[in-house]
Design a protein around this motif. Structure first.
Motif, PDB file in Angstrom:
ATOM      1  N   GLU A  33      18.444  38.643  42.457  1.00  0.00           N
ATOM      2  CA  GLU A  33      19.985  38.101  42.071  1.00  0.00           C
ATOM      3  C   GLU A  33      20.929  39.202  43.102  1.00  0.00           C
ATOM      4  OE1 GLU A  33      20.386  38.234  37.907  1.00  0.00           O
ATOM      5  OE2 GLU A  33      18.998  36.847  37.787  1.00  0.00           O
ATOM      6  N   ILE A  34      20.652  40.284  43.299  1.00  0.00           N
ATOM      7  CA  ILE A  34      21.446  41.060  44.036  1.00  0.00           C
ATOM      8  C   ILE A  34      21.152  40.522  45.575  1.00  0.00           C
ATOM      9  CG2 ILE A  34      21.886  43.391  45.078  1.00  0.00           C
ATOM     10  CD1 ILE A  34      20.678  44.633  42.601  1.00  0.00           C
ATOM     11  N   LEU A  35      20.374  40.012  45.849  1.00  0.00           N
ATOM     12  CA  LEU A  35      19.959  39.741  47.477  1.00  0.00           C
ATOM     13  C   LEU A  35      20.955  38.294  47.595  1.00  0.00           C
ATOM     14  CD1 LEU A  35      18.780  40.798  49.728  1.00  0.00           C
ATOM     15  CD2 LEU A  35      16.919  39.372  49.273  1.00  0.00           C
ATOM     16  N   GLN A  36      20.862  37.501  46.428  1.00  0.00           N
ATOM     17  CA  GLN A  36      21.622  36.309  46.540  1.00  0.00           C
ATOM     18  C   GLN A  36      22.998  36.620  46.687  1.00  0.00           C
ATOM     19  OE1 GLN A  36      20.132  34.346  43.040  1.00  0.00           O
ATOM     20  NE2 GLN A  36      18.651  33.224  44.284  1.00  0.00           N
ATOM     21  N   GLU A  37      23.655  37.557  45.844  1.00  0.00           N
ATOM     22  CA  GLU A  37      24.888  38.032  45.910  1.00  0.00           C
ATOM     23  C   GLU A  37      25.451  38.096  47.358  1.00  0.00           C
ATOM     24  OE1 GLU A  37      28.656  38.318  44.230  1.00  0.00           O
ATOM     25  OE2 GLU A  37      26.919  37.200  43.576  1.00  0.00           O
ATOM     26  N   ILE A  38      24.695  39.059  47.740  1.00  0.00           N
ATOM     27  CA  ILE A  38      24.711  39.792  49.276  1.00  0.00           C
ATOM     28  C   ILE A  38      24.812  38.581  50.175  1.00  0.00           C
ATOM     29  CG2 ILE A  38      23.921  41.232  51.242  1.00  0.00           C
ATOM     30  CD1 ILE A  38      22.653  42.989  49.015  1.00  0.00           C
ATOM     31  N   ASP A  39      23.953  37.722  50.090  1.00  0.00           N
ATOM     32  CA  ASP A  39      23.922  36.487  51.071  1.00  0.00           C
ATOM     33  C   ASP A  39      25.283  35.792  50.936  1.00  0.00           C
ATOM     34  OD1 ASP A  39      21.443  37.301  52.071  1.00  0.00           O
ATOM     35  OD2 ASP A  39      20.462  35.770  50.928  1.00  0.00           O
ATOM     36  N   PHE A  76      42.125  40.367  57.171  1.00  0.00           N
ATOM     37  CA  PHE A  76      41.423  41.795  57.381  1.00  0.00           C
ATOM     38  C   PHE A  76      41.226  42.438  56.142  1.00  0.00           C
ATOM     39  CE2 PHE A  76      43.034  42.461  61.986  1.00  0.00           C
ATOM     40  CZ  PHE A  76      41.804  42.705  62.369  1.00  0.00           C
ATOM     41  N   SER A  77      42.270  42.532  55.315  1.00  0.00           N
ATOM     42  CA  SER A  77      42.027  43.228  53.834  1.00  0.00           C
ATOM     43  C   SER A  77      41.140  42.505  52.977  1.00  0.00           C
ATOM     44  CB  SER A  77      43.405  43.730  53.178  1.00  0.00           C
ATOM     45  OG  SER A  77      43.681  42.652  52.367  1.00  0.00           O
ATOM     46  N   THR A  78      40.977  41.243  53.151  1.00  0.00           N
ATOM     47  CA  THR A  78      39.869  40.624  52.319  1.00  0.00           C
ATOM     48  C   THR A  78      38.457  40.846  52.969  1.00  0.00           C
ATOM     49  OG1 THR A  78      41.472  38.732  52.281  1.00  0.00           O
ATOM     50  CG2 THR A  78      39.267  38.357  51.310  1.00  0.00           C
ATOM     51  N   ILE A  79      38.377  40.799  54.291  1.00  0.00           N
ATOM     52  CA  ILE A  79      37.098  41.291  54.708  1.00  0.00           C
ATOM     53  C   ILE A  79      36.651  42.700  54.251  1.00  0.00           C
ATOM     54  CG2 ILE A  79      35.805  41.674  56.995  1.00  0.00           C
ATOM     55  CD1 ILE A  79      37.242  39.580  58.420  1.00  0.00           C
ATOM     56  N   GLU A  80      37.737  43.728  54.588  1.00  0.00           N
ATOM     57  CA  GLU A  80      37.446  44.941  54.210  1.00  0.00           C
ATOM     58  C   GLU A  80      36.806  45.035  52.548  1.00  0.00           C
ATOM     59  OE1 GLU A  80      40.369  48.628  54.291  1.00  0.00           O
ATOM     60  OE2 GLU A  80      40.135  47.500  56.180  1.00  0.00           O
ATOM     61  N   ASN A  81      37.431  44.366  51.721  1.00  0.00           N
ATOM     62  CA  ASN A  81      37.173  44.295  50.324  1.00  0.00           C
ATOM     63  C   ASN A  81      35.889  43.688  50.243  1.00  0.00           C
ATOM     64  OD1 ASN A  81      37.490  44.374  47.519  1.00  0.00           O
ATOM     65  ND2 ASN A  81      38.799  42.467  47.398  1.00  0.00           N
ATOM     66  N   THR A  82      35.570  42.580  51.010  1.00  0.00           N
ATOM     67  CA  THR A  82      34.095  41.955  50.981  1.00  0.00           C
ATOM     68  C   THR A  82      33.167  43.211  51.287  1.00  0.00           C
ATOM     69  OG1 THR A  82      35.215  40.141  51.606  1.00  0.00           O
ATOM     70  CG2 THR A  82      32.787  40.119  51.551  1.00  0.00           C
ATOM     71  N   ASN A  83      33.520  43.767  52.743  1.00  0.00           N
ATOM     72  CA  ASN A  83      32.596  44.761  52.903  1.00  0.00           C
ATOM     73  C   ASN A  83      32.210  45.896  51.901  1.00  0.00           C
ATOM     74  OD1 ASN A  83      32.024  43.878  55.497  1.00  0.00           O
ATOM     75  ND2 ASN A  83      33.936  45.053  56.473  1.00  0.00           N
ATOM     76  N   THR A  84      33.348  46.404  51.044  1.00  0.00           N
ATOM     77  CA  THR A  84      33.031  47.340  50.069  1.00  0.00           C
ATOM     78  C   THR A  84      32.081  46.647  49.016  1.00  0.00           C
ATOM     79  OG1 THR A  84      35.348  48.018  50.365  1.00  0.00           O
ATOM     80  CG2 THR A  84      34.190  48.839  48.530  1.00  0.00           C
ATOM     81  N   GLN A  85      32.228  45.498  48.719  1.00  0.00           N
ATOM     82  CA  GLN A  85      31.298  44.885  47.796  1.00  0.00           C
ATOM     83  C   GLN A  85      29.931  44.847  48.256  1.00  0.00           C
ATOM     84  OE1 GLN A  85      32.833  41.156  45.717  1.00  0.00           O
ATOM     85  NE2 GLN A  85      34.751  41.449  46.732  1.00  0.00           N
ATOM     86  N   ILE A  86      29.715  44.500  49.416  1.00  0.00           N
ATOM     87  CA  ILE A  86      28.632  44.407  50.081  1.00  0.00           C
ATOM     88  C   ILE A  86      27.930  45.624  50.324  1.00  0.00           C
ATOM     89  CG2 ILE A  86      27.129  43.506  52.364  1.00  0.00           C
ATOM     90  CD1 ILE A  86      29.272  41.455  52.891  1.00  0.00           C
ATOM     91  N   SER A  87      28.459  46.753  50.579  1.00  0.00           N
ATOM     92  CA  SER A  87      27.916  48.053  50.769  1.00  0.00           C
ATOM     93  C   SER A  87      27.365  48.556  49.320  1.00  0.00           C
ATOM     94  CB  SER A  87      28.603  49.057  51.824  1.00  0.00           C
ATOM     95  OG  SER A  87      29.678  49.350  51.105  1.00  0.00           O
ATOM     96  N   LYS A  88      28.210  48.179  48.286  1.00  0.00           N
ATOM     97  CA  LYS A  88      27.861  48.545  47.143  1.00  0.00           C
ATOM     98  C   LYS A  88      26.528  47.807  46.569  1.00  0.00           C
ATOM     99  CE  LYS A  88      29.131  49.109  42.257  1.00  0.00           C
ATOM    100  NZ  LYS A  88      27.522  48.563  41.957  1.00  0.00           N
ATOM    101  N   LEU A  89      26.582  46.515  46.739  1.00  0.00           N
ATOM    102  CA  LEU A  89      25.256  45.771  46.463  1.00  0.00           C
ATOM    103  C   LEU A  89      24.028  46.345  47.333  1.00  0.00           C
ATOM    104  CD1 LEU A  89      26.929  42.429  46.338  1.00  0.00           C
ATOM    105  CD2 LEU A  89      25.632  43.468  44.360  1.00  0.00           C
ATOM    106  N   LEU A  90      24.339  46.557  48.593  1.00  0.00           N
ATOM    107  CA  LEU A  90      23.030  47.094  49.326  1.00  0.00           C
ATOM    108  C   LEU A  90      22.465  48.470  48.846  1.00  0.00           C
ATOM    109  CD1 LEU A  90      24.370  46.333  52.970  1.00  0.00           C
ATOM    110  CD2 LEU A  90      22.514  45.350  51.906  1.00  0.00           C
ATOM    111  N   ASP A  91      23.653  49.243  48.238  1.00  0.00           N
ATOM    112  CA  ASP A  91      22.989  50.657  47.726  1.00  0.00           C
ATOM    113  C   ASP A  91      22.109  49.948  46.380  1.00  0.00           C
ATOM    114  OD1 ASP A  91      23.807  52.382  49.459  1.00  0.00           O
ATOM    115  OD2 ASP A  91      25.870  52.634  48.254  1.00  0.00           O
ATOM    116  N   ASP A  92      22.769  49.160  45.576  1.00  0.00           N
ATOM    117  CA  ASP A  92      22.037  48.694  44.338  1.00  0.00           C
ATOM    118  C   ASP A  92      20.546  48.413  44.753  1.00  0.00           C
ATOM    119  OD1 ASP A  92      24.105  49.419  43.001  1.00  0.00           O
ATOM    120  OD2 ASP A  92      24.663  47.486  42.688  1.00  0.00           O
ATOM    121  N   HIS A  93      20.506  47.454  45.888  1.00  0.00           N
ATOM    122  CA  HIS A  93      19.534  46.654  46.398  1.00  0.00           C
ATOM    123  C   HIS A  93      18.295  47.851  46.773  1.00  0.00           C
ATOM    124  CE1 HIS A  93      16.978  44.202  49.398  1.00  0.00           C
ATOM    125  NE2 HIS A  93      16.897  43.663  48.441  1.00  0.00           N
ATOM    126  N   LYS A  94      18.696  48.868  47.372  1.00  0.00           N
ATOM    127  CA  LYS A  94      17.854  50.001  47.961  1.00  0.00           C
ATOM    128  C   LYS A  94      17.197  50.259  46.742  1.00  0.00           C
ATOM    129  CE  LYS A  94      20.057  51.754  51.952  1.00  0.00           C
ATOM    130  NZ  LYS A  94      21.182  52.593  52.205  1.00  0.00           N
TER     131      LYS A  94
END
Ligand code: IMP
Ligand code: MG
Length: 456
Positions: free
Chosen positions: A335-341, A377-395
């Motif tokens: 599920e985390i991976l699907q959210e990242i994708d 730009f700010s939406t992308i930044e926000n998305t990046n933060t969400q992605i990196s949090k999910l990547l940490d969870d995935h790890k």
């Protein structure tokens, strides 16, 4: 579990099946055996090489190394490399190297394994090698008077090699076999089934005859239903094969007399019995087989699979022990991976929007476009933060130091790339073949190339 397919393999056409023994037919309690190997090699470094360290200061951490890592001997680093030869994760000893430093050292370097500076850790037997190297690098950093990193790497490798060859490890297994070896009745079941289907079976192992006897008598013989001894299953048994040399050069065969273990030269064709050394080319000829009549199963991506595929035309199968854990982790982190994708797709479309706005800058009201761009730009930044949090969870679902065995970030790992290129099929355990008839036509999934992905 399943068998995974890289290339079409029609089992009906396979006349002979060759098996590696250690980590293919016979499974080990890897953590226990590698701890033994770590400690034995460490003792040898102290007693033979005079390393000024105390064995109680070095500890085997079974998680510190995964299959497929590379040692950078000169720099004292452990590396995880992508299929393009790029370093994706690195440790100096057991200390992580931060991204900036890693870029500084490796950005302009492709890790070329044919270079003497690198040593790859390809099998479960090499986990102790990597872990011991990392611990010694730490000791050196703390001030122990050790040789340079390159020499440490060579010494560790030499002492691990010695521990395998001088009987230290094999005697420990002999004295306490339940501690290190996993008997699996399904191996006997599989071998008897293959025989029933008329497959000609072979063993080609780098272990010596007496150790092969020990392990096969413990893991196979007691579970046979249609035979009384493991040796009856195999047309030819090759011990101390010295793979990959067995697949590359013309070593001579020696014949082993099973009762006494005595050896003698052979001049007749190799058509049955127990042997030592020899070479694949002659074996194939003497058994009157063509290369693609034979399927060989092993656990060593280089010694069992890559060399064989490059030199002879045998079909290949890789047994990859960590695969079952990796697949379980992929399942539970789905599920985390699907959210990242999903977020990555959103990010991609935001980036496209940004580029379009950038082009429009010259023809439209500059200030208005700029403010729209800032918003994106700010939406992308926000998305990046969400992605990196999910990547940490995935790890967290994978090895805490290195993540997945088969991936390096979004790319395949170097190890996965070799598996894909050289192993026709791969599986977690040899007994996964029990889920398939020996007449199965193994077919790969169609691979989708980047230009074949159609976005709606
Ligand atoms: P196979 O996998 O059946 O071909 O055999 C593996 C054999 O190689 C086992 O007897 C191991 O003890 C041995 N082995 C594994 N790693 C090393 C090494 O680094 N040096 C020497 N022998 C090794
Ligand atoms: Mg093996």
């Amino acid at each position: 579990m399943s068998v995974y397919v890289n290339r079409i393999l029609n089992m009906k056409k396979i006349k002979a099946i060759g098996f590696d023994m250690d980590y293919t037919l016979v499974r080990y309690h890897t953590d226990k055996f590698e701890k033994l190997s770590f400690n034995t090699a460490l003792e040898k470094l102290i007693s033979i090489k005079g390393y000024p360290v105390r064995s109680e200061d070095l500890h085997f951490d079974p998680q510190m190394v995964i299959q497929g890592l590379v040692i950078d001997k000169k720099r004292g680093n452990l590396l995880k490399v992508s299929r393009f030869g790029k370093v994706k994760i690195s440790y100096h000893g057991t200390t992580p190297i931060d991204f900036g430093q890693q870029q500084k050292v490796y950005r302009n370097r492709m890790v070329d394994l044919s270079h003497e500076n690198y040593q790859s850790l390809d099998t479960c037997f090499s986990l102790s090698n990597g872990a011991l190297f990392a611990q010694l690098v730490e000791q050196k950093k703390k001030g122990a008077e050790l040789p340079d990193f390159e020499q440490i790497a060579d010494d560790v490798r030499e002492m691990i090699d010695l521990a395998h060859r001088d009987g230290s490890l094999k005697n420990a297994v002999r004295n306490n076999i339940e501690e290190y070896i996993i008997p699996d009745p399904n191996v006997a079941r599989l071998l008897e089934r293959l025989k029933r289907y008329g497959k000609r079976l072979l063993v080609i192992t780098n272990s010596d005859y007496s150790y092969t006897e020990l392990l096969m008598n413990y893991t196979v013989t007691p579970y046979l239903k249609e035979h009384s001894n493991w040796k009856e299953l195999f047309e030819v048994i090759i011990t101390l094969a010295k793979k990959p040399v067995f697949f590359l050069e013309k070593q001579d065969f020696l014949e082993i007399e099973p009762k006494s273990g005595m050896m003698k030269n052979v001049h007749a064709p190799i058509t049955e019995g127990i042997h030592q050394g020899g070479n694949a080319q002659q074996l194939q000829k003497d058994l009157q087989l063509k290369g693609d009549d034979i399927l060989y199963l092993g656990d060593h991506i280089y010694g069992d699979v890559v060399t064989l595929k490059k030199t002879l035309n045998w079909r290949t199968a890789l047994v990859l022990e960590p695969l079952s854990q990796e697949i379980a982790s992929i399942q539970s982190s789905k599920e985390i991976l699907q959210e990242i994708d999903k977020l990555m797709l959103e990010k991609e479309s935001l980036e496209t929007k940004l580029n379009t706005l950038d082009i429009e800058k010259s023809s439209k009201n500059k200030n208005e476009v700029k403010s729209q761009m800032n918003e994106v730009f700010s939406t992308i930044e926000n998305t990046n933060t969400q992605i990196s949090k999910l990547l940490d969870d995935h790890k967290n679902y994978f090895n805490p130091y290195w993540g997945e065995v088969m991936r390096a970030g979004s790319e395949e790992s170097r190890f996965a790339d070799q598996v894909e290129k050289y192993a026709c099929i791969y599986m977690s355990q040899v007994t996964d073949l029990l889920n398939y008839s020996p007449k199965t036509y193994f077919r790969p999934h169609k691979r989708i190339l980047p230009h074949e992905i159609i976005n709606n």
